[in-house]
Design an enzyme around this catalytic site. Structure first.
Site, PDB file in Angstrom:
ATOM      1  N   ARG A  69       0.927  -1.361  -0.183  1.00  0.00           N
ATOM      2  CA  ARG A  69       0.042   0.647   0.003  1.00  0.00           C
ATOM      3  C   ARG A  69       0.631   1.826   0.334  1.00  0.00           C
ATOM      4  O   ARG A  69       1.995   1.219   0.810  1.00  0.00           O
ATOM      5  CB  ARG A  69      -1.240  -0.123   1.195  1.00  0.00           C
ATOM      6  N   LYS A 206      -9.959  -1.742   1.634  1.00  0.00           N
ATOM      7  CA  LYS A 206      -8.915  -0.682   2.717  1.00  0.00           C
ATOM      8  C   LYS A 206     -10.239   0.419   1.906  1.00  0.00           C
ATOM      9  O   LYS A 206     -10.325   1.057   2.484  1.00  0.00           O
ATOM     10  CB  LYS A 206      -7.554  -0.433   2.633  1.00  0.00           C
ATOM     11  N   HIS A 226     -11.523  -1.736  11.686  1.00  0.00           N
ATOM     12  CA  HIS A 226      -9.936  -2.352  11.511  1.00  0.00           C
ATOM     13  C   HIS A 226      -9.703  -3.672  12.523  1.00  0.00           C
ATOM     14  O   HIS A 226      -8.702  -3.566  13.435  1.00  0.00           O
ATOM     15  CB  HIS A 226      -8.203  -1.422  11.143  1.00  0.00           C
ATOM     16  N   CYS A 250       0.604  -7.041  14.384  1.00  0.00           N
ATOM     17  CA  CYS A 250       1.096  -6.598  15.462  1.00  0.00           C
ATOM     18  C   CYS A 250       0.335  -8.496  15.111  1.00  0.00           C
ATOM     19  O   CYS A 250      -0.514  -8.003  17.116  1.00  0.00           O
ATOM     20  CB  CYS A 250       0.095  -6.106  16.008  1.00  0.00           C
ATOM     21  N   ARG A 371       1.936 -11.976   0.263  1.00  0.00           N
ATOM     22  CA  ARG A 371       0.281 -12.356   0.754  1.00  0.00           C
ATOM     23  C   ARG A 371      -0.289 -13.798  -0.198  1.00  0.00           C
ATOM     24  O   ARG A 371       0.565 -14.086  -1.385  1.00  0.00           O
ATOM     25  CB  ARG A 371      -0.420 -10.810  -0.232  1.00  0.00           C
TER      26      ARG A 371
HETATM   27  C1  OXD Z   1      -2.889  -4.075   6.231  1.00  0.00           C
HETATM   28  C2  OXD Z   1      -3.550  -5.367   6.185  1.00  0.00           C
HETATM   29  O1  OXD Z   1      -2.080  -3.422   6.105  1.00  0.00           O
HETATM   30  O2  OXD Z   1      -4.592  -5.541   6.269  1.00  0.00           O
HETATM   31  O3  OXD Z   1      -3.834  -3.783   7.556  1.00  0.00           O
HETATM   32  O4  OXD Z   1      -2.762  -5.278   4.585  1.00  0.00           O
HETATM   33 MN    MN Z   2      -5.237  -4.121   7.485  1.00  0.00          MN
END
Ligand code: OXD
Ligand code: MN
Length: 587
Positions: A69, A206, A226, A250, A371
């Site tokens: 991102r 997102k 989130h 996290c 991913r």
């Molecule tokens: C993030 C994701 O960056 O879920 O929070 O990919």
């Molecule tokens: Mn996320």
């Protein structure tokens, strides 16, 4: 197909803009999806993996300049700059449309325009919302088919309504200098250009489910957060649900799919995953807060995922999964990433597409942000309520971050308002575990820093208003910190499945079954109330990570005061009072 006039008019406008060779409506049928997979394999966009070991799985590599991102190039294009607030980049919508349409003009020439009707949430659920994404990428289509509910049933659910989100994606030339991810909350519109990376181009995630939806939730009286959603079943078969917000990296996916310690499994405890990233929540007829996971799959970080760290996530990737930017093991046509196992392939291709020997190379085989896009239904512990139209009732909201020293293992806020204060001050640190050094603190309110689609001061106000409406039916709010370090920089708490011991305390608190100790920041457990059965962990160490050190918290309060300054007069008075109360409690 649809006869919805607002959809047809927008599609005509977009078609004239991007000028495709042909238009294909995604109907959600297996035949159509299969033929798109075959086409992507023929062009090299996807590689088919070993059908026996990884049935219906594919590998994709993005451009090297397009792997994550891009917060610096993400904009909230509200009419008034002030309404985007201090935590977002802003662009004037008129200027943004002009610039983006300039970039997108004729960009589908020689390409196909795919029209994807999708539902965020179970189709027809009163908590769900509909979007239409157009894209020139089969990879995007196939990922959206996993991550959302796609197909003709979505048109039926939409009918003639104009309540749907418009999403234009164009790969253009994957030019970083012209990459923009723009949200227009007042127009229900998203435009994403010059990227092919998931978080920027799977517009349901997102861009819609957090940035646009947080704005919609503010206007319509609900919440887009989130947060993972987790169900905990006790030996009597009763299930309680919690939602938890942690910043990226996290362990949200790990907590969402954790396996309880053996002694709890033997007693009959079970954990059920409803969601690992996003939660949409509304007040139900019974006055409680009900949540759905608007997504239909997991877009998880691959490195570090293994049988021990997250058995259920790994199991979810064994069929129907698209892997992006991982290493390709040529010996058996499967995939590999750092932390999968201790046996990297020798005969492989790394994420950039070069030959790679995992035994001898110093380079990484998989990109750190590589991913898997895996269907939720693959998850061995997927909740039976995953498809529920009404969602699940939330008993507790849990905030958390990575704090080497400050925050105790767990504490409960004093009430909703105090809980909003805790969420608004949330922070996470980068850790230099080897030296034990404490890293840089990034304040990430409710883990929404990159995802809140409007002024964050108004967002805090919305949280406070929701609390007033919920009254005594409001979920209890907690904060956890799995990441306390000792003086050598080692994690003190074992984490992973053992976090269930803390979740059980949280549920006991919600049910009024256990006492707690009041501290200046909230209620912490009595050490003997955290069950340490079968764990090599002494109670004094537990006490040390439940401690609230006044001096450290005085510093924390000063930092929160600094953090609050940027919200100006949109910071709710209640939160200023909360901070003042904390400071007084710490004297
Ligand atoms: C993030 C994701 O960056 O879920 O929070 O990919
Ligand atoms: Mn996320």
């Amino acid at each position: 197909m649809t006869t919805n006039k607002t959809v047809l008019a927008w599609l005509e406008e977009m078609k004239a803009l991007v000028n495709p060779d042909e238009v294909v409506f995604i109907d959600g049928s297996e035949e159509q999806i299969e033929s798109l997979r075959a086409e992507a394999v023929a062009t090299g966009e996807l590689e088919k993996l070993n059908e026996e070991l990884l049935p219906d799985c594919y590998l994709h590599r993005t451009k090297v300049n397009d792997v994550a991102r891009v917060e610096g190039r993400t904009f909230i294009c509200s009419r008034e700059k002030e309404n985007a607030g201090p935590t977002n980049n802003w662009m004037d919508p008129k200027e943004a449309y002009e610039m983006l349409y300039g970039i997108a003009k004729d960009s589908y020439k020689g390409r196909t325009m795919y029209v994807i009707p999708f539902s965020m949430g179970p189709i027809g659920s009163p908590l769900a919302k509909i979007g239409v994404e157009i894209t020139d990428s089969i990879y995007v289509v196939l990922n959206m088919v996993i991550m959302t509910r796609v197909g003709n049933a979505v048109w039926d659910a939409l009918g003639d309504s104009n309540d749907w989100v418009r999403g234009l994606h164009s790969r253009c030339d994957i030019d970083e200098e012209k990459r923009y991810i723009c949200q227009f909350p007042e127009d229900n519109t998203i435009i994403s250009v010059n990227s092919g990376y998931g978080g920027n181009v799977l517009l349901g995630k997102k861009c819609f489910a957090l940035r646009i939806a947080s704005y919609q939730g503010w206007k319509e009286g609900w919440m887009a957060e989130h947060m993972l959603i987790l169900g905990i079943e006790n030996p009597k078969g009763e299930v309680k649900y919690v939602a938890a917000a942690f910043p990226s990296a996290c362990g949200k996916t790990n907590l969402a799919m954790m396996i309880p310690p053996k002694y709890l499994r033997d007693k009959g405890y079970k954990v059920w995953t409803v969601g690992d990233d996003i939660s949409w929540m509304r007040i139900g007829e019974d006055g409680r807060l009900w949540a759905i996971n608007p997504e239909n799959g997991f877009f998880g970080v691959a490195p570090g995922t293994n049988e021990k760290s997250n058995y259920n996530a790994l199991a979810s990737t064994k069929k129907g999964t698209i892997f992006t930017n991982v290493a390709h093991n040529l010996d058996n046509n499967t995939v590999w990433w750092e932390g999968l196992d201790k046996n990297p392939p020798e005969n492989a291709i790394e994420w950039k597409g070069n030959p790679w020997n995992g035994k001898t190379s110093d380079e990484k085989g998989a990109h750190p942000n590589s991913r898997f896009t895996a269907p939720a239904k693959n998850c061995p512990c997927i909740s039976s309520e995953f498809e529920s139209q009404s969602g699940v009732p939330i008993s507790a909201i849990i905030f958390g971050g990575r704090r080497a020293k400050t925050a105790p293992l767990v504490y409960q806020s004093k009430n909703w308002e105090n809980g909003v204060f805790v969420g608004s001050a949330m922070a996470s640190e980068t850790t230099a575990a080897a030296s034990g050094a404490v890293g840089v603190v990034r304040r990430d309110p409710m883990a929404m820093l990159p995802f809140c689609g409007y002024h964050m001061g108004d967002y805090f106000r919305h949280w406070l208003e929701m609390g007033k409406k919920l009254g005594d039916k409001a979920p209890k709010i907690f904060n956890v910190n799995w990441f306390r370090l000792d003086d050598e920089g080692h994690f003190i708490w074992p984490g992973f499945g053992d976090n269930m011991r803390v979740i059980n305390w949280i549920i006991d608190r919600c049910e009024g079954k256990v006492d707690a100790v009041e501290t200046p920041i909230g209620f912490v457990p009595k050490a003997e109330d955290i069950d340490l059965t079968d764990l090599d962990f002494d109670i004094d160490t537990l006490k040390s990570i439940l401690e609230v050190d006044k001096e450290t918290w005085q510093k924390e309060a000063a930092e929160i005061e600094e953090h609050y300054k940027k919200f100006g007069d949109r910071l709710p008075e209640e939160l200023v009072n909360q901070l003042n109360t904390l400071k007084a409690n710490l004297k």
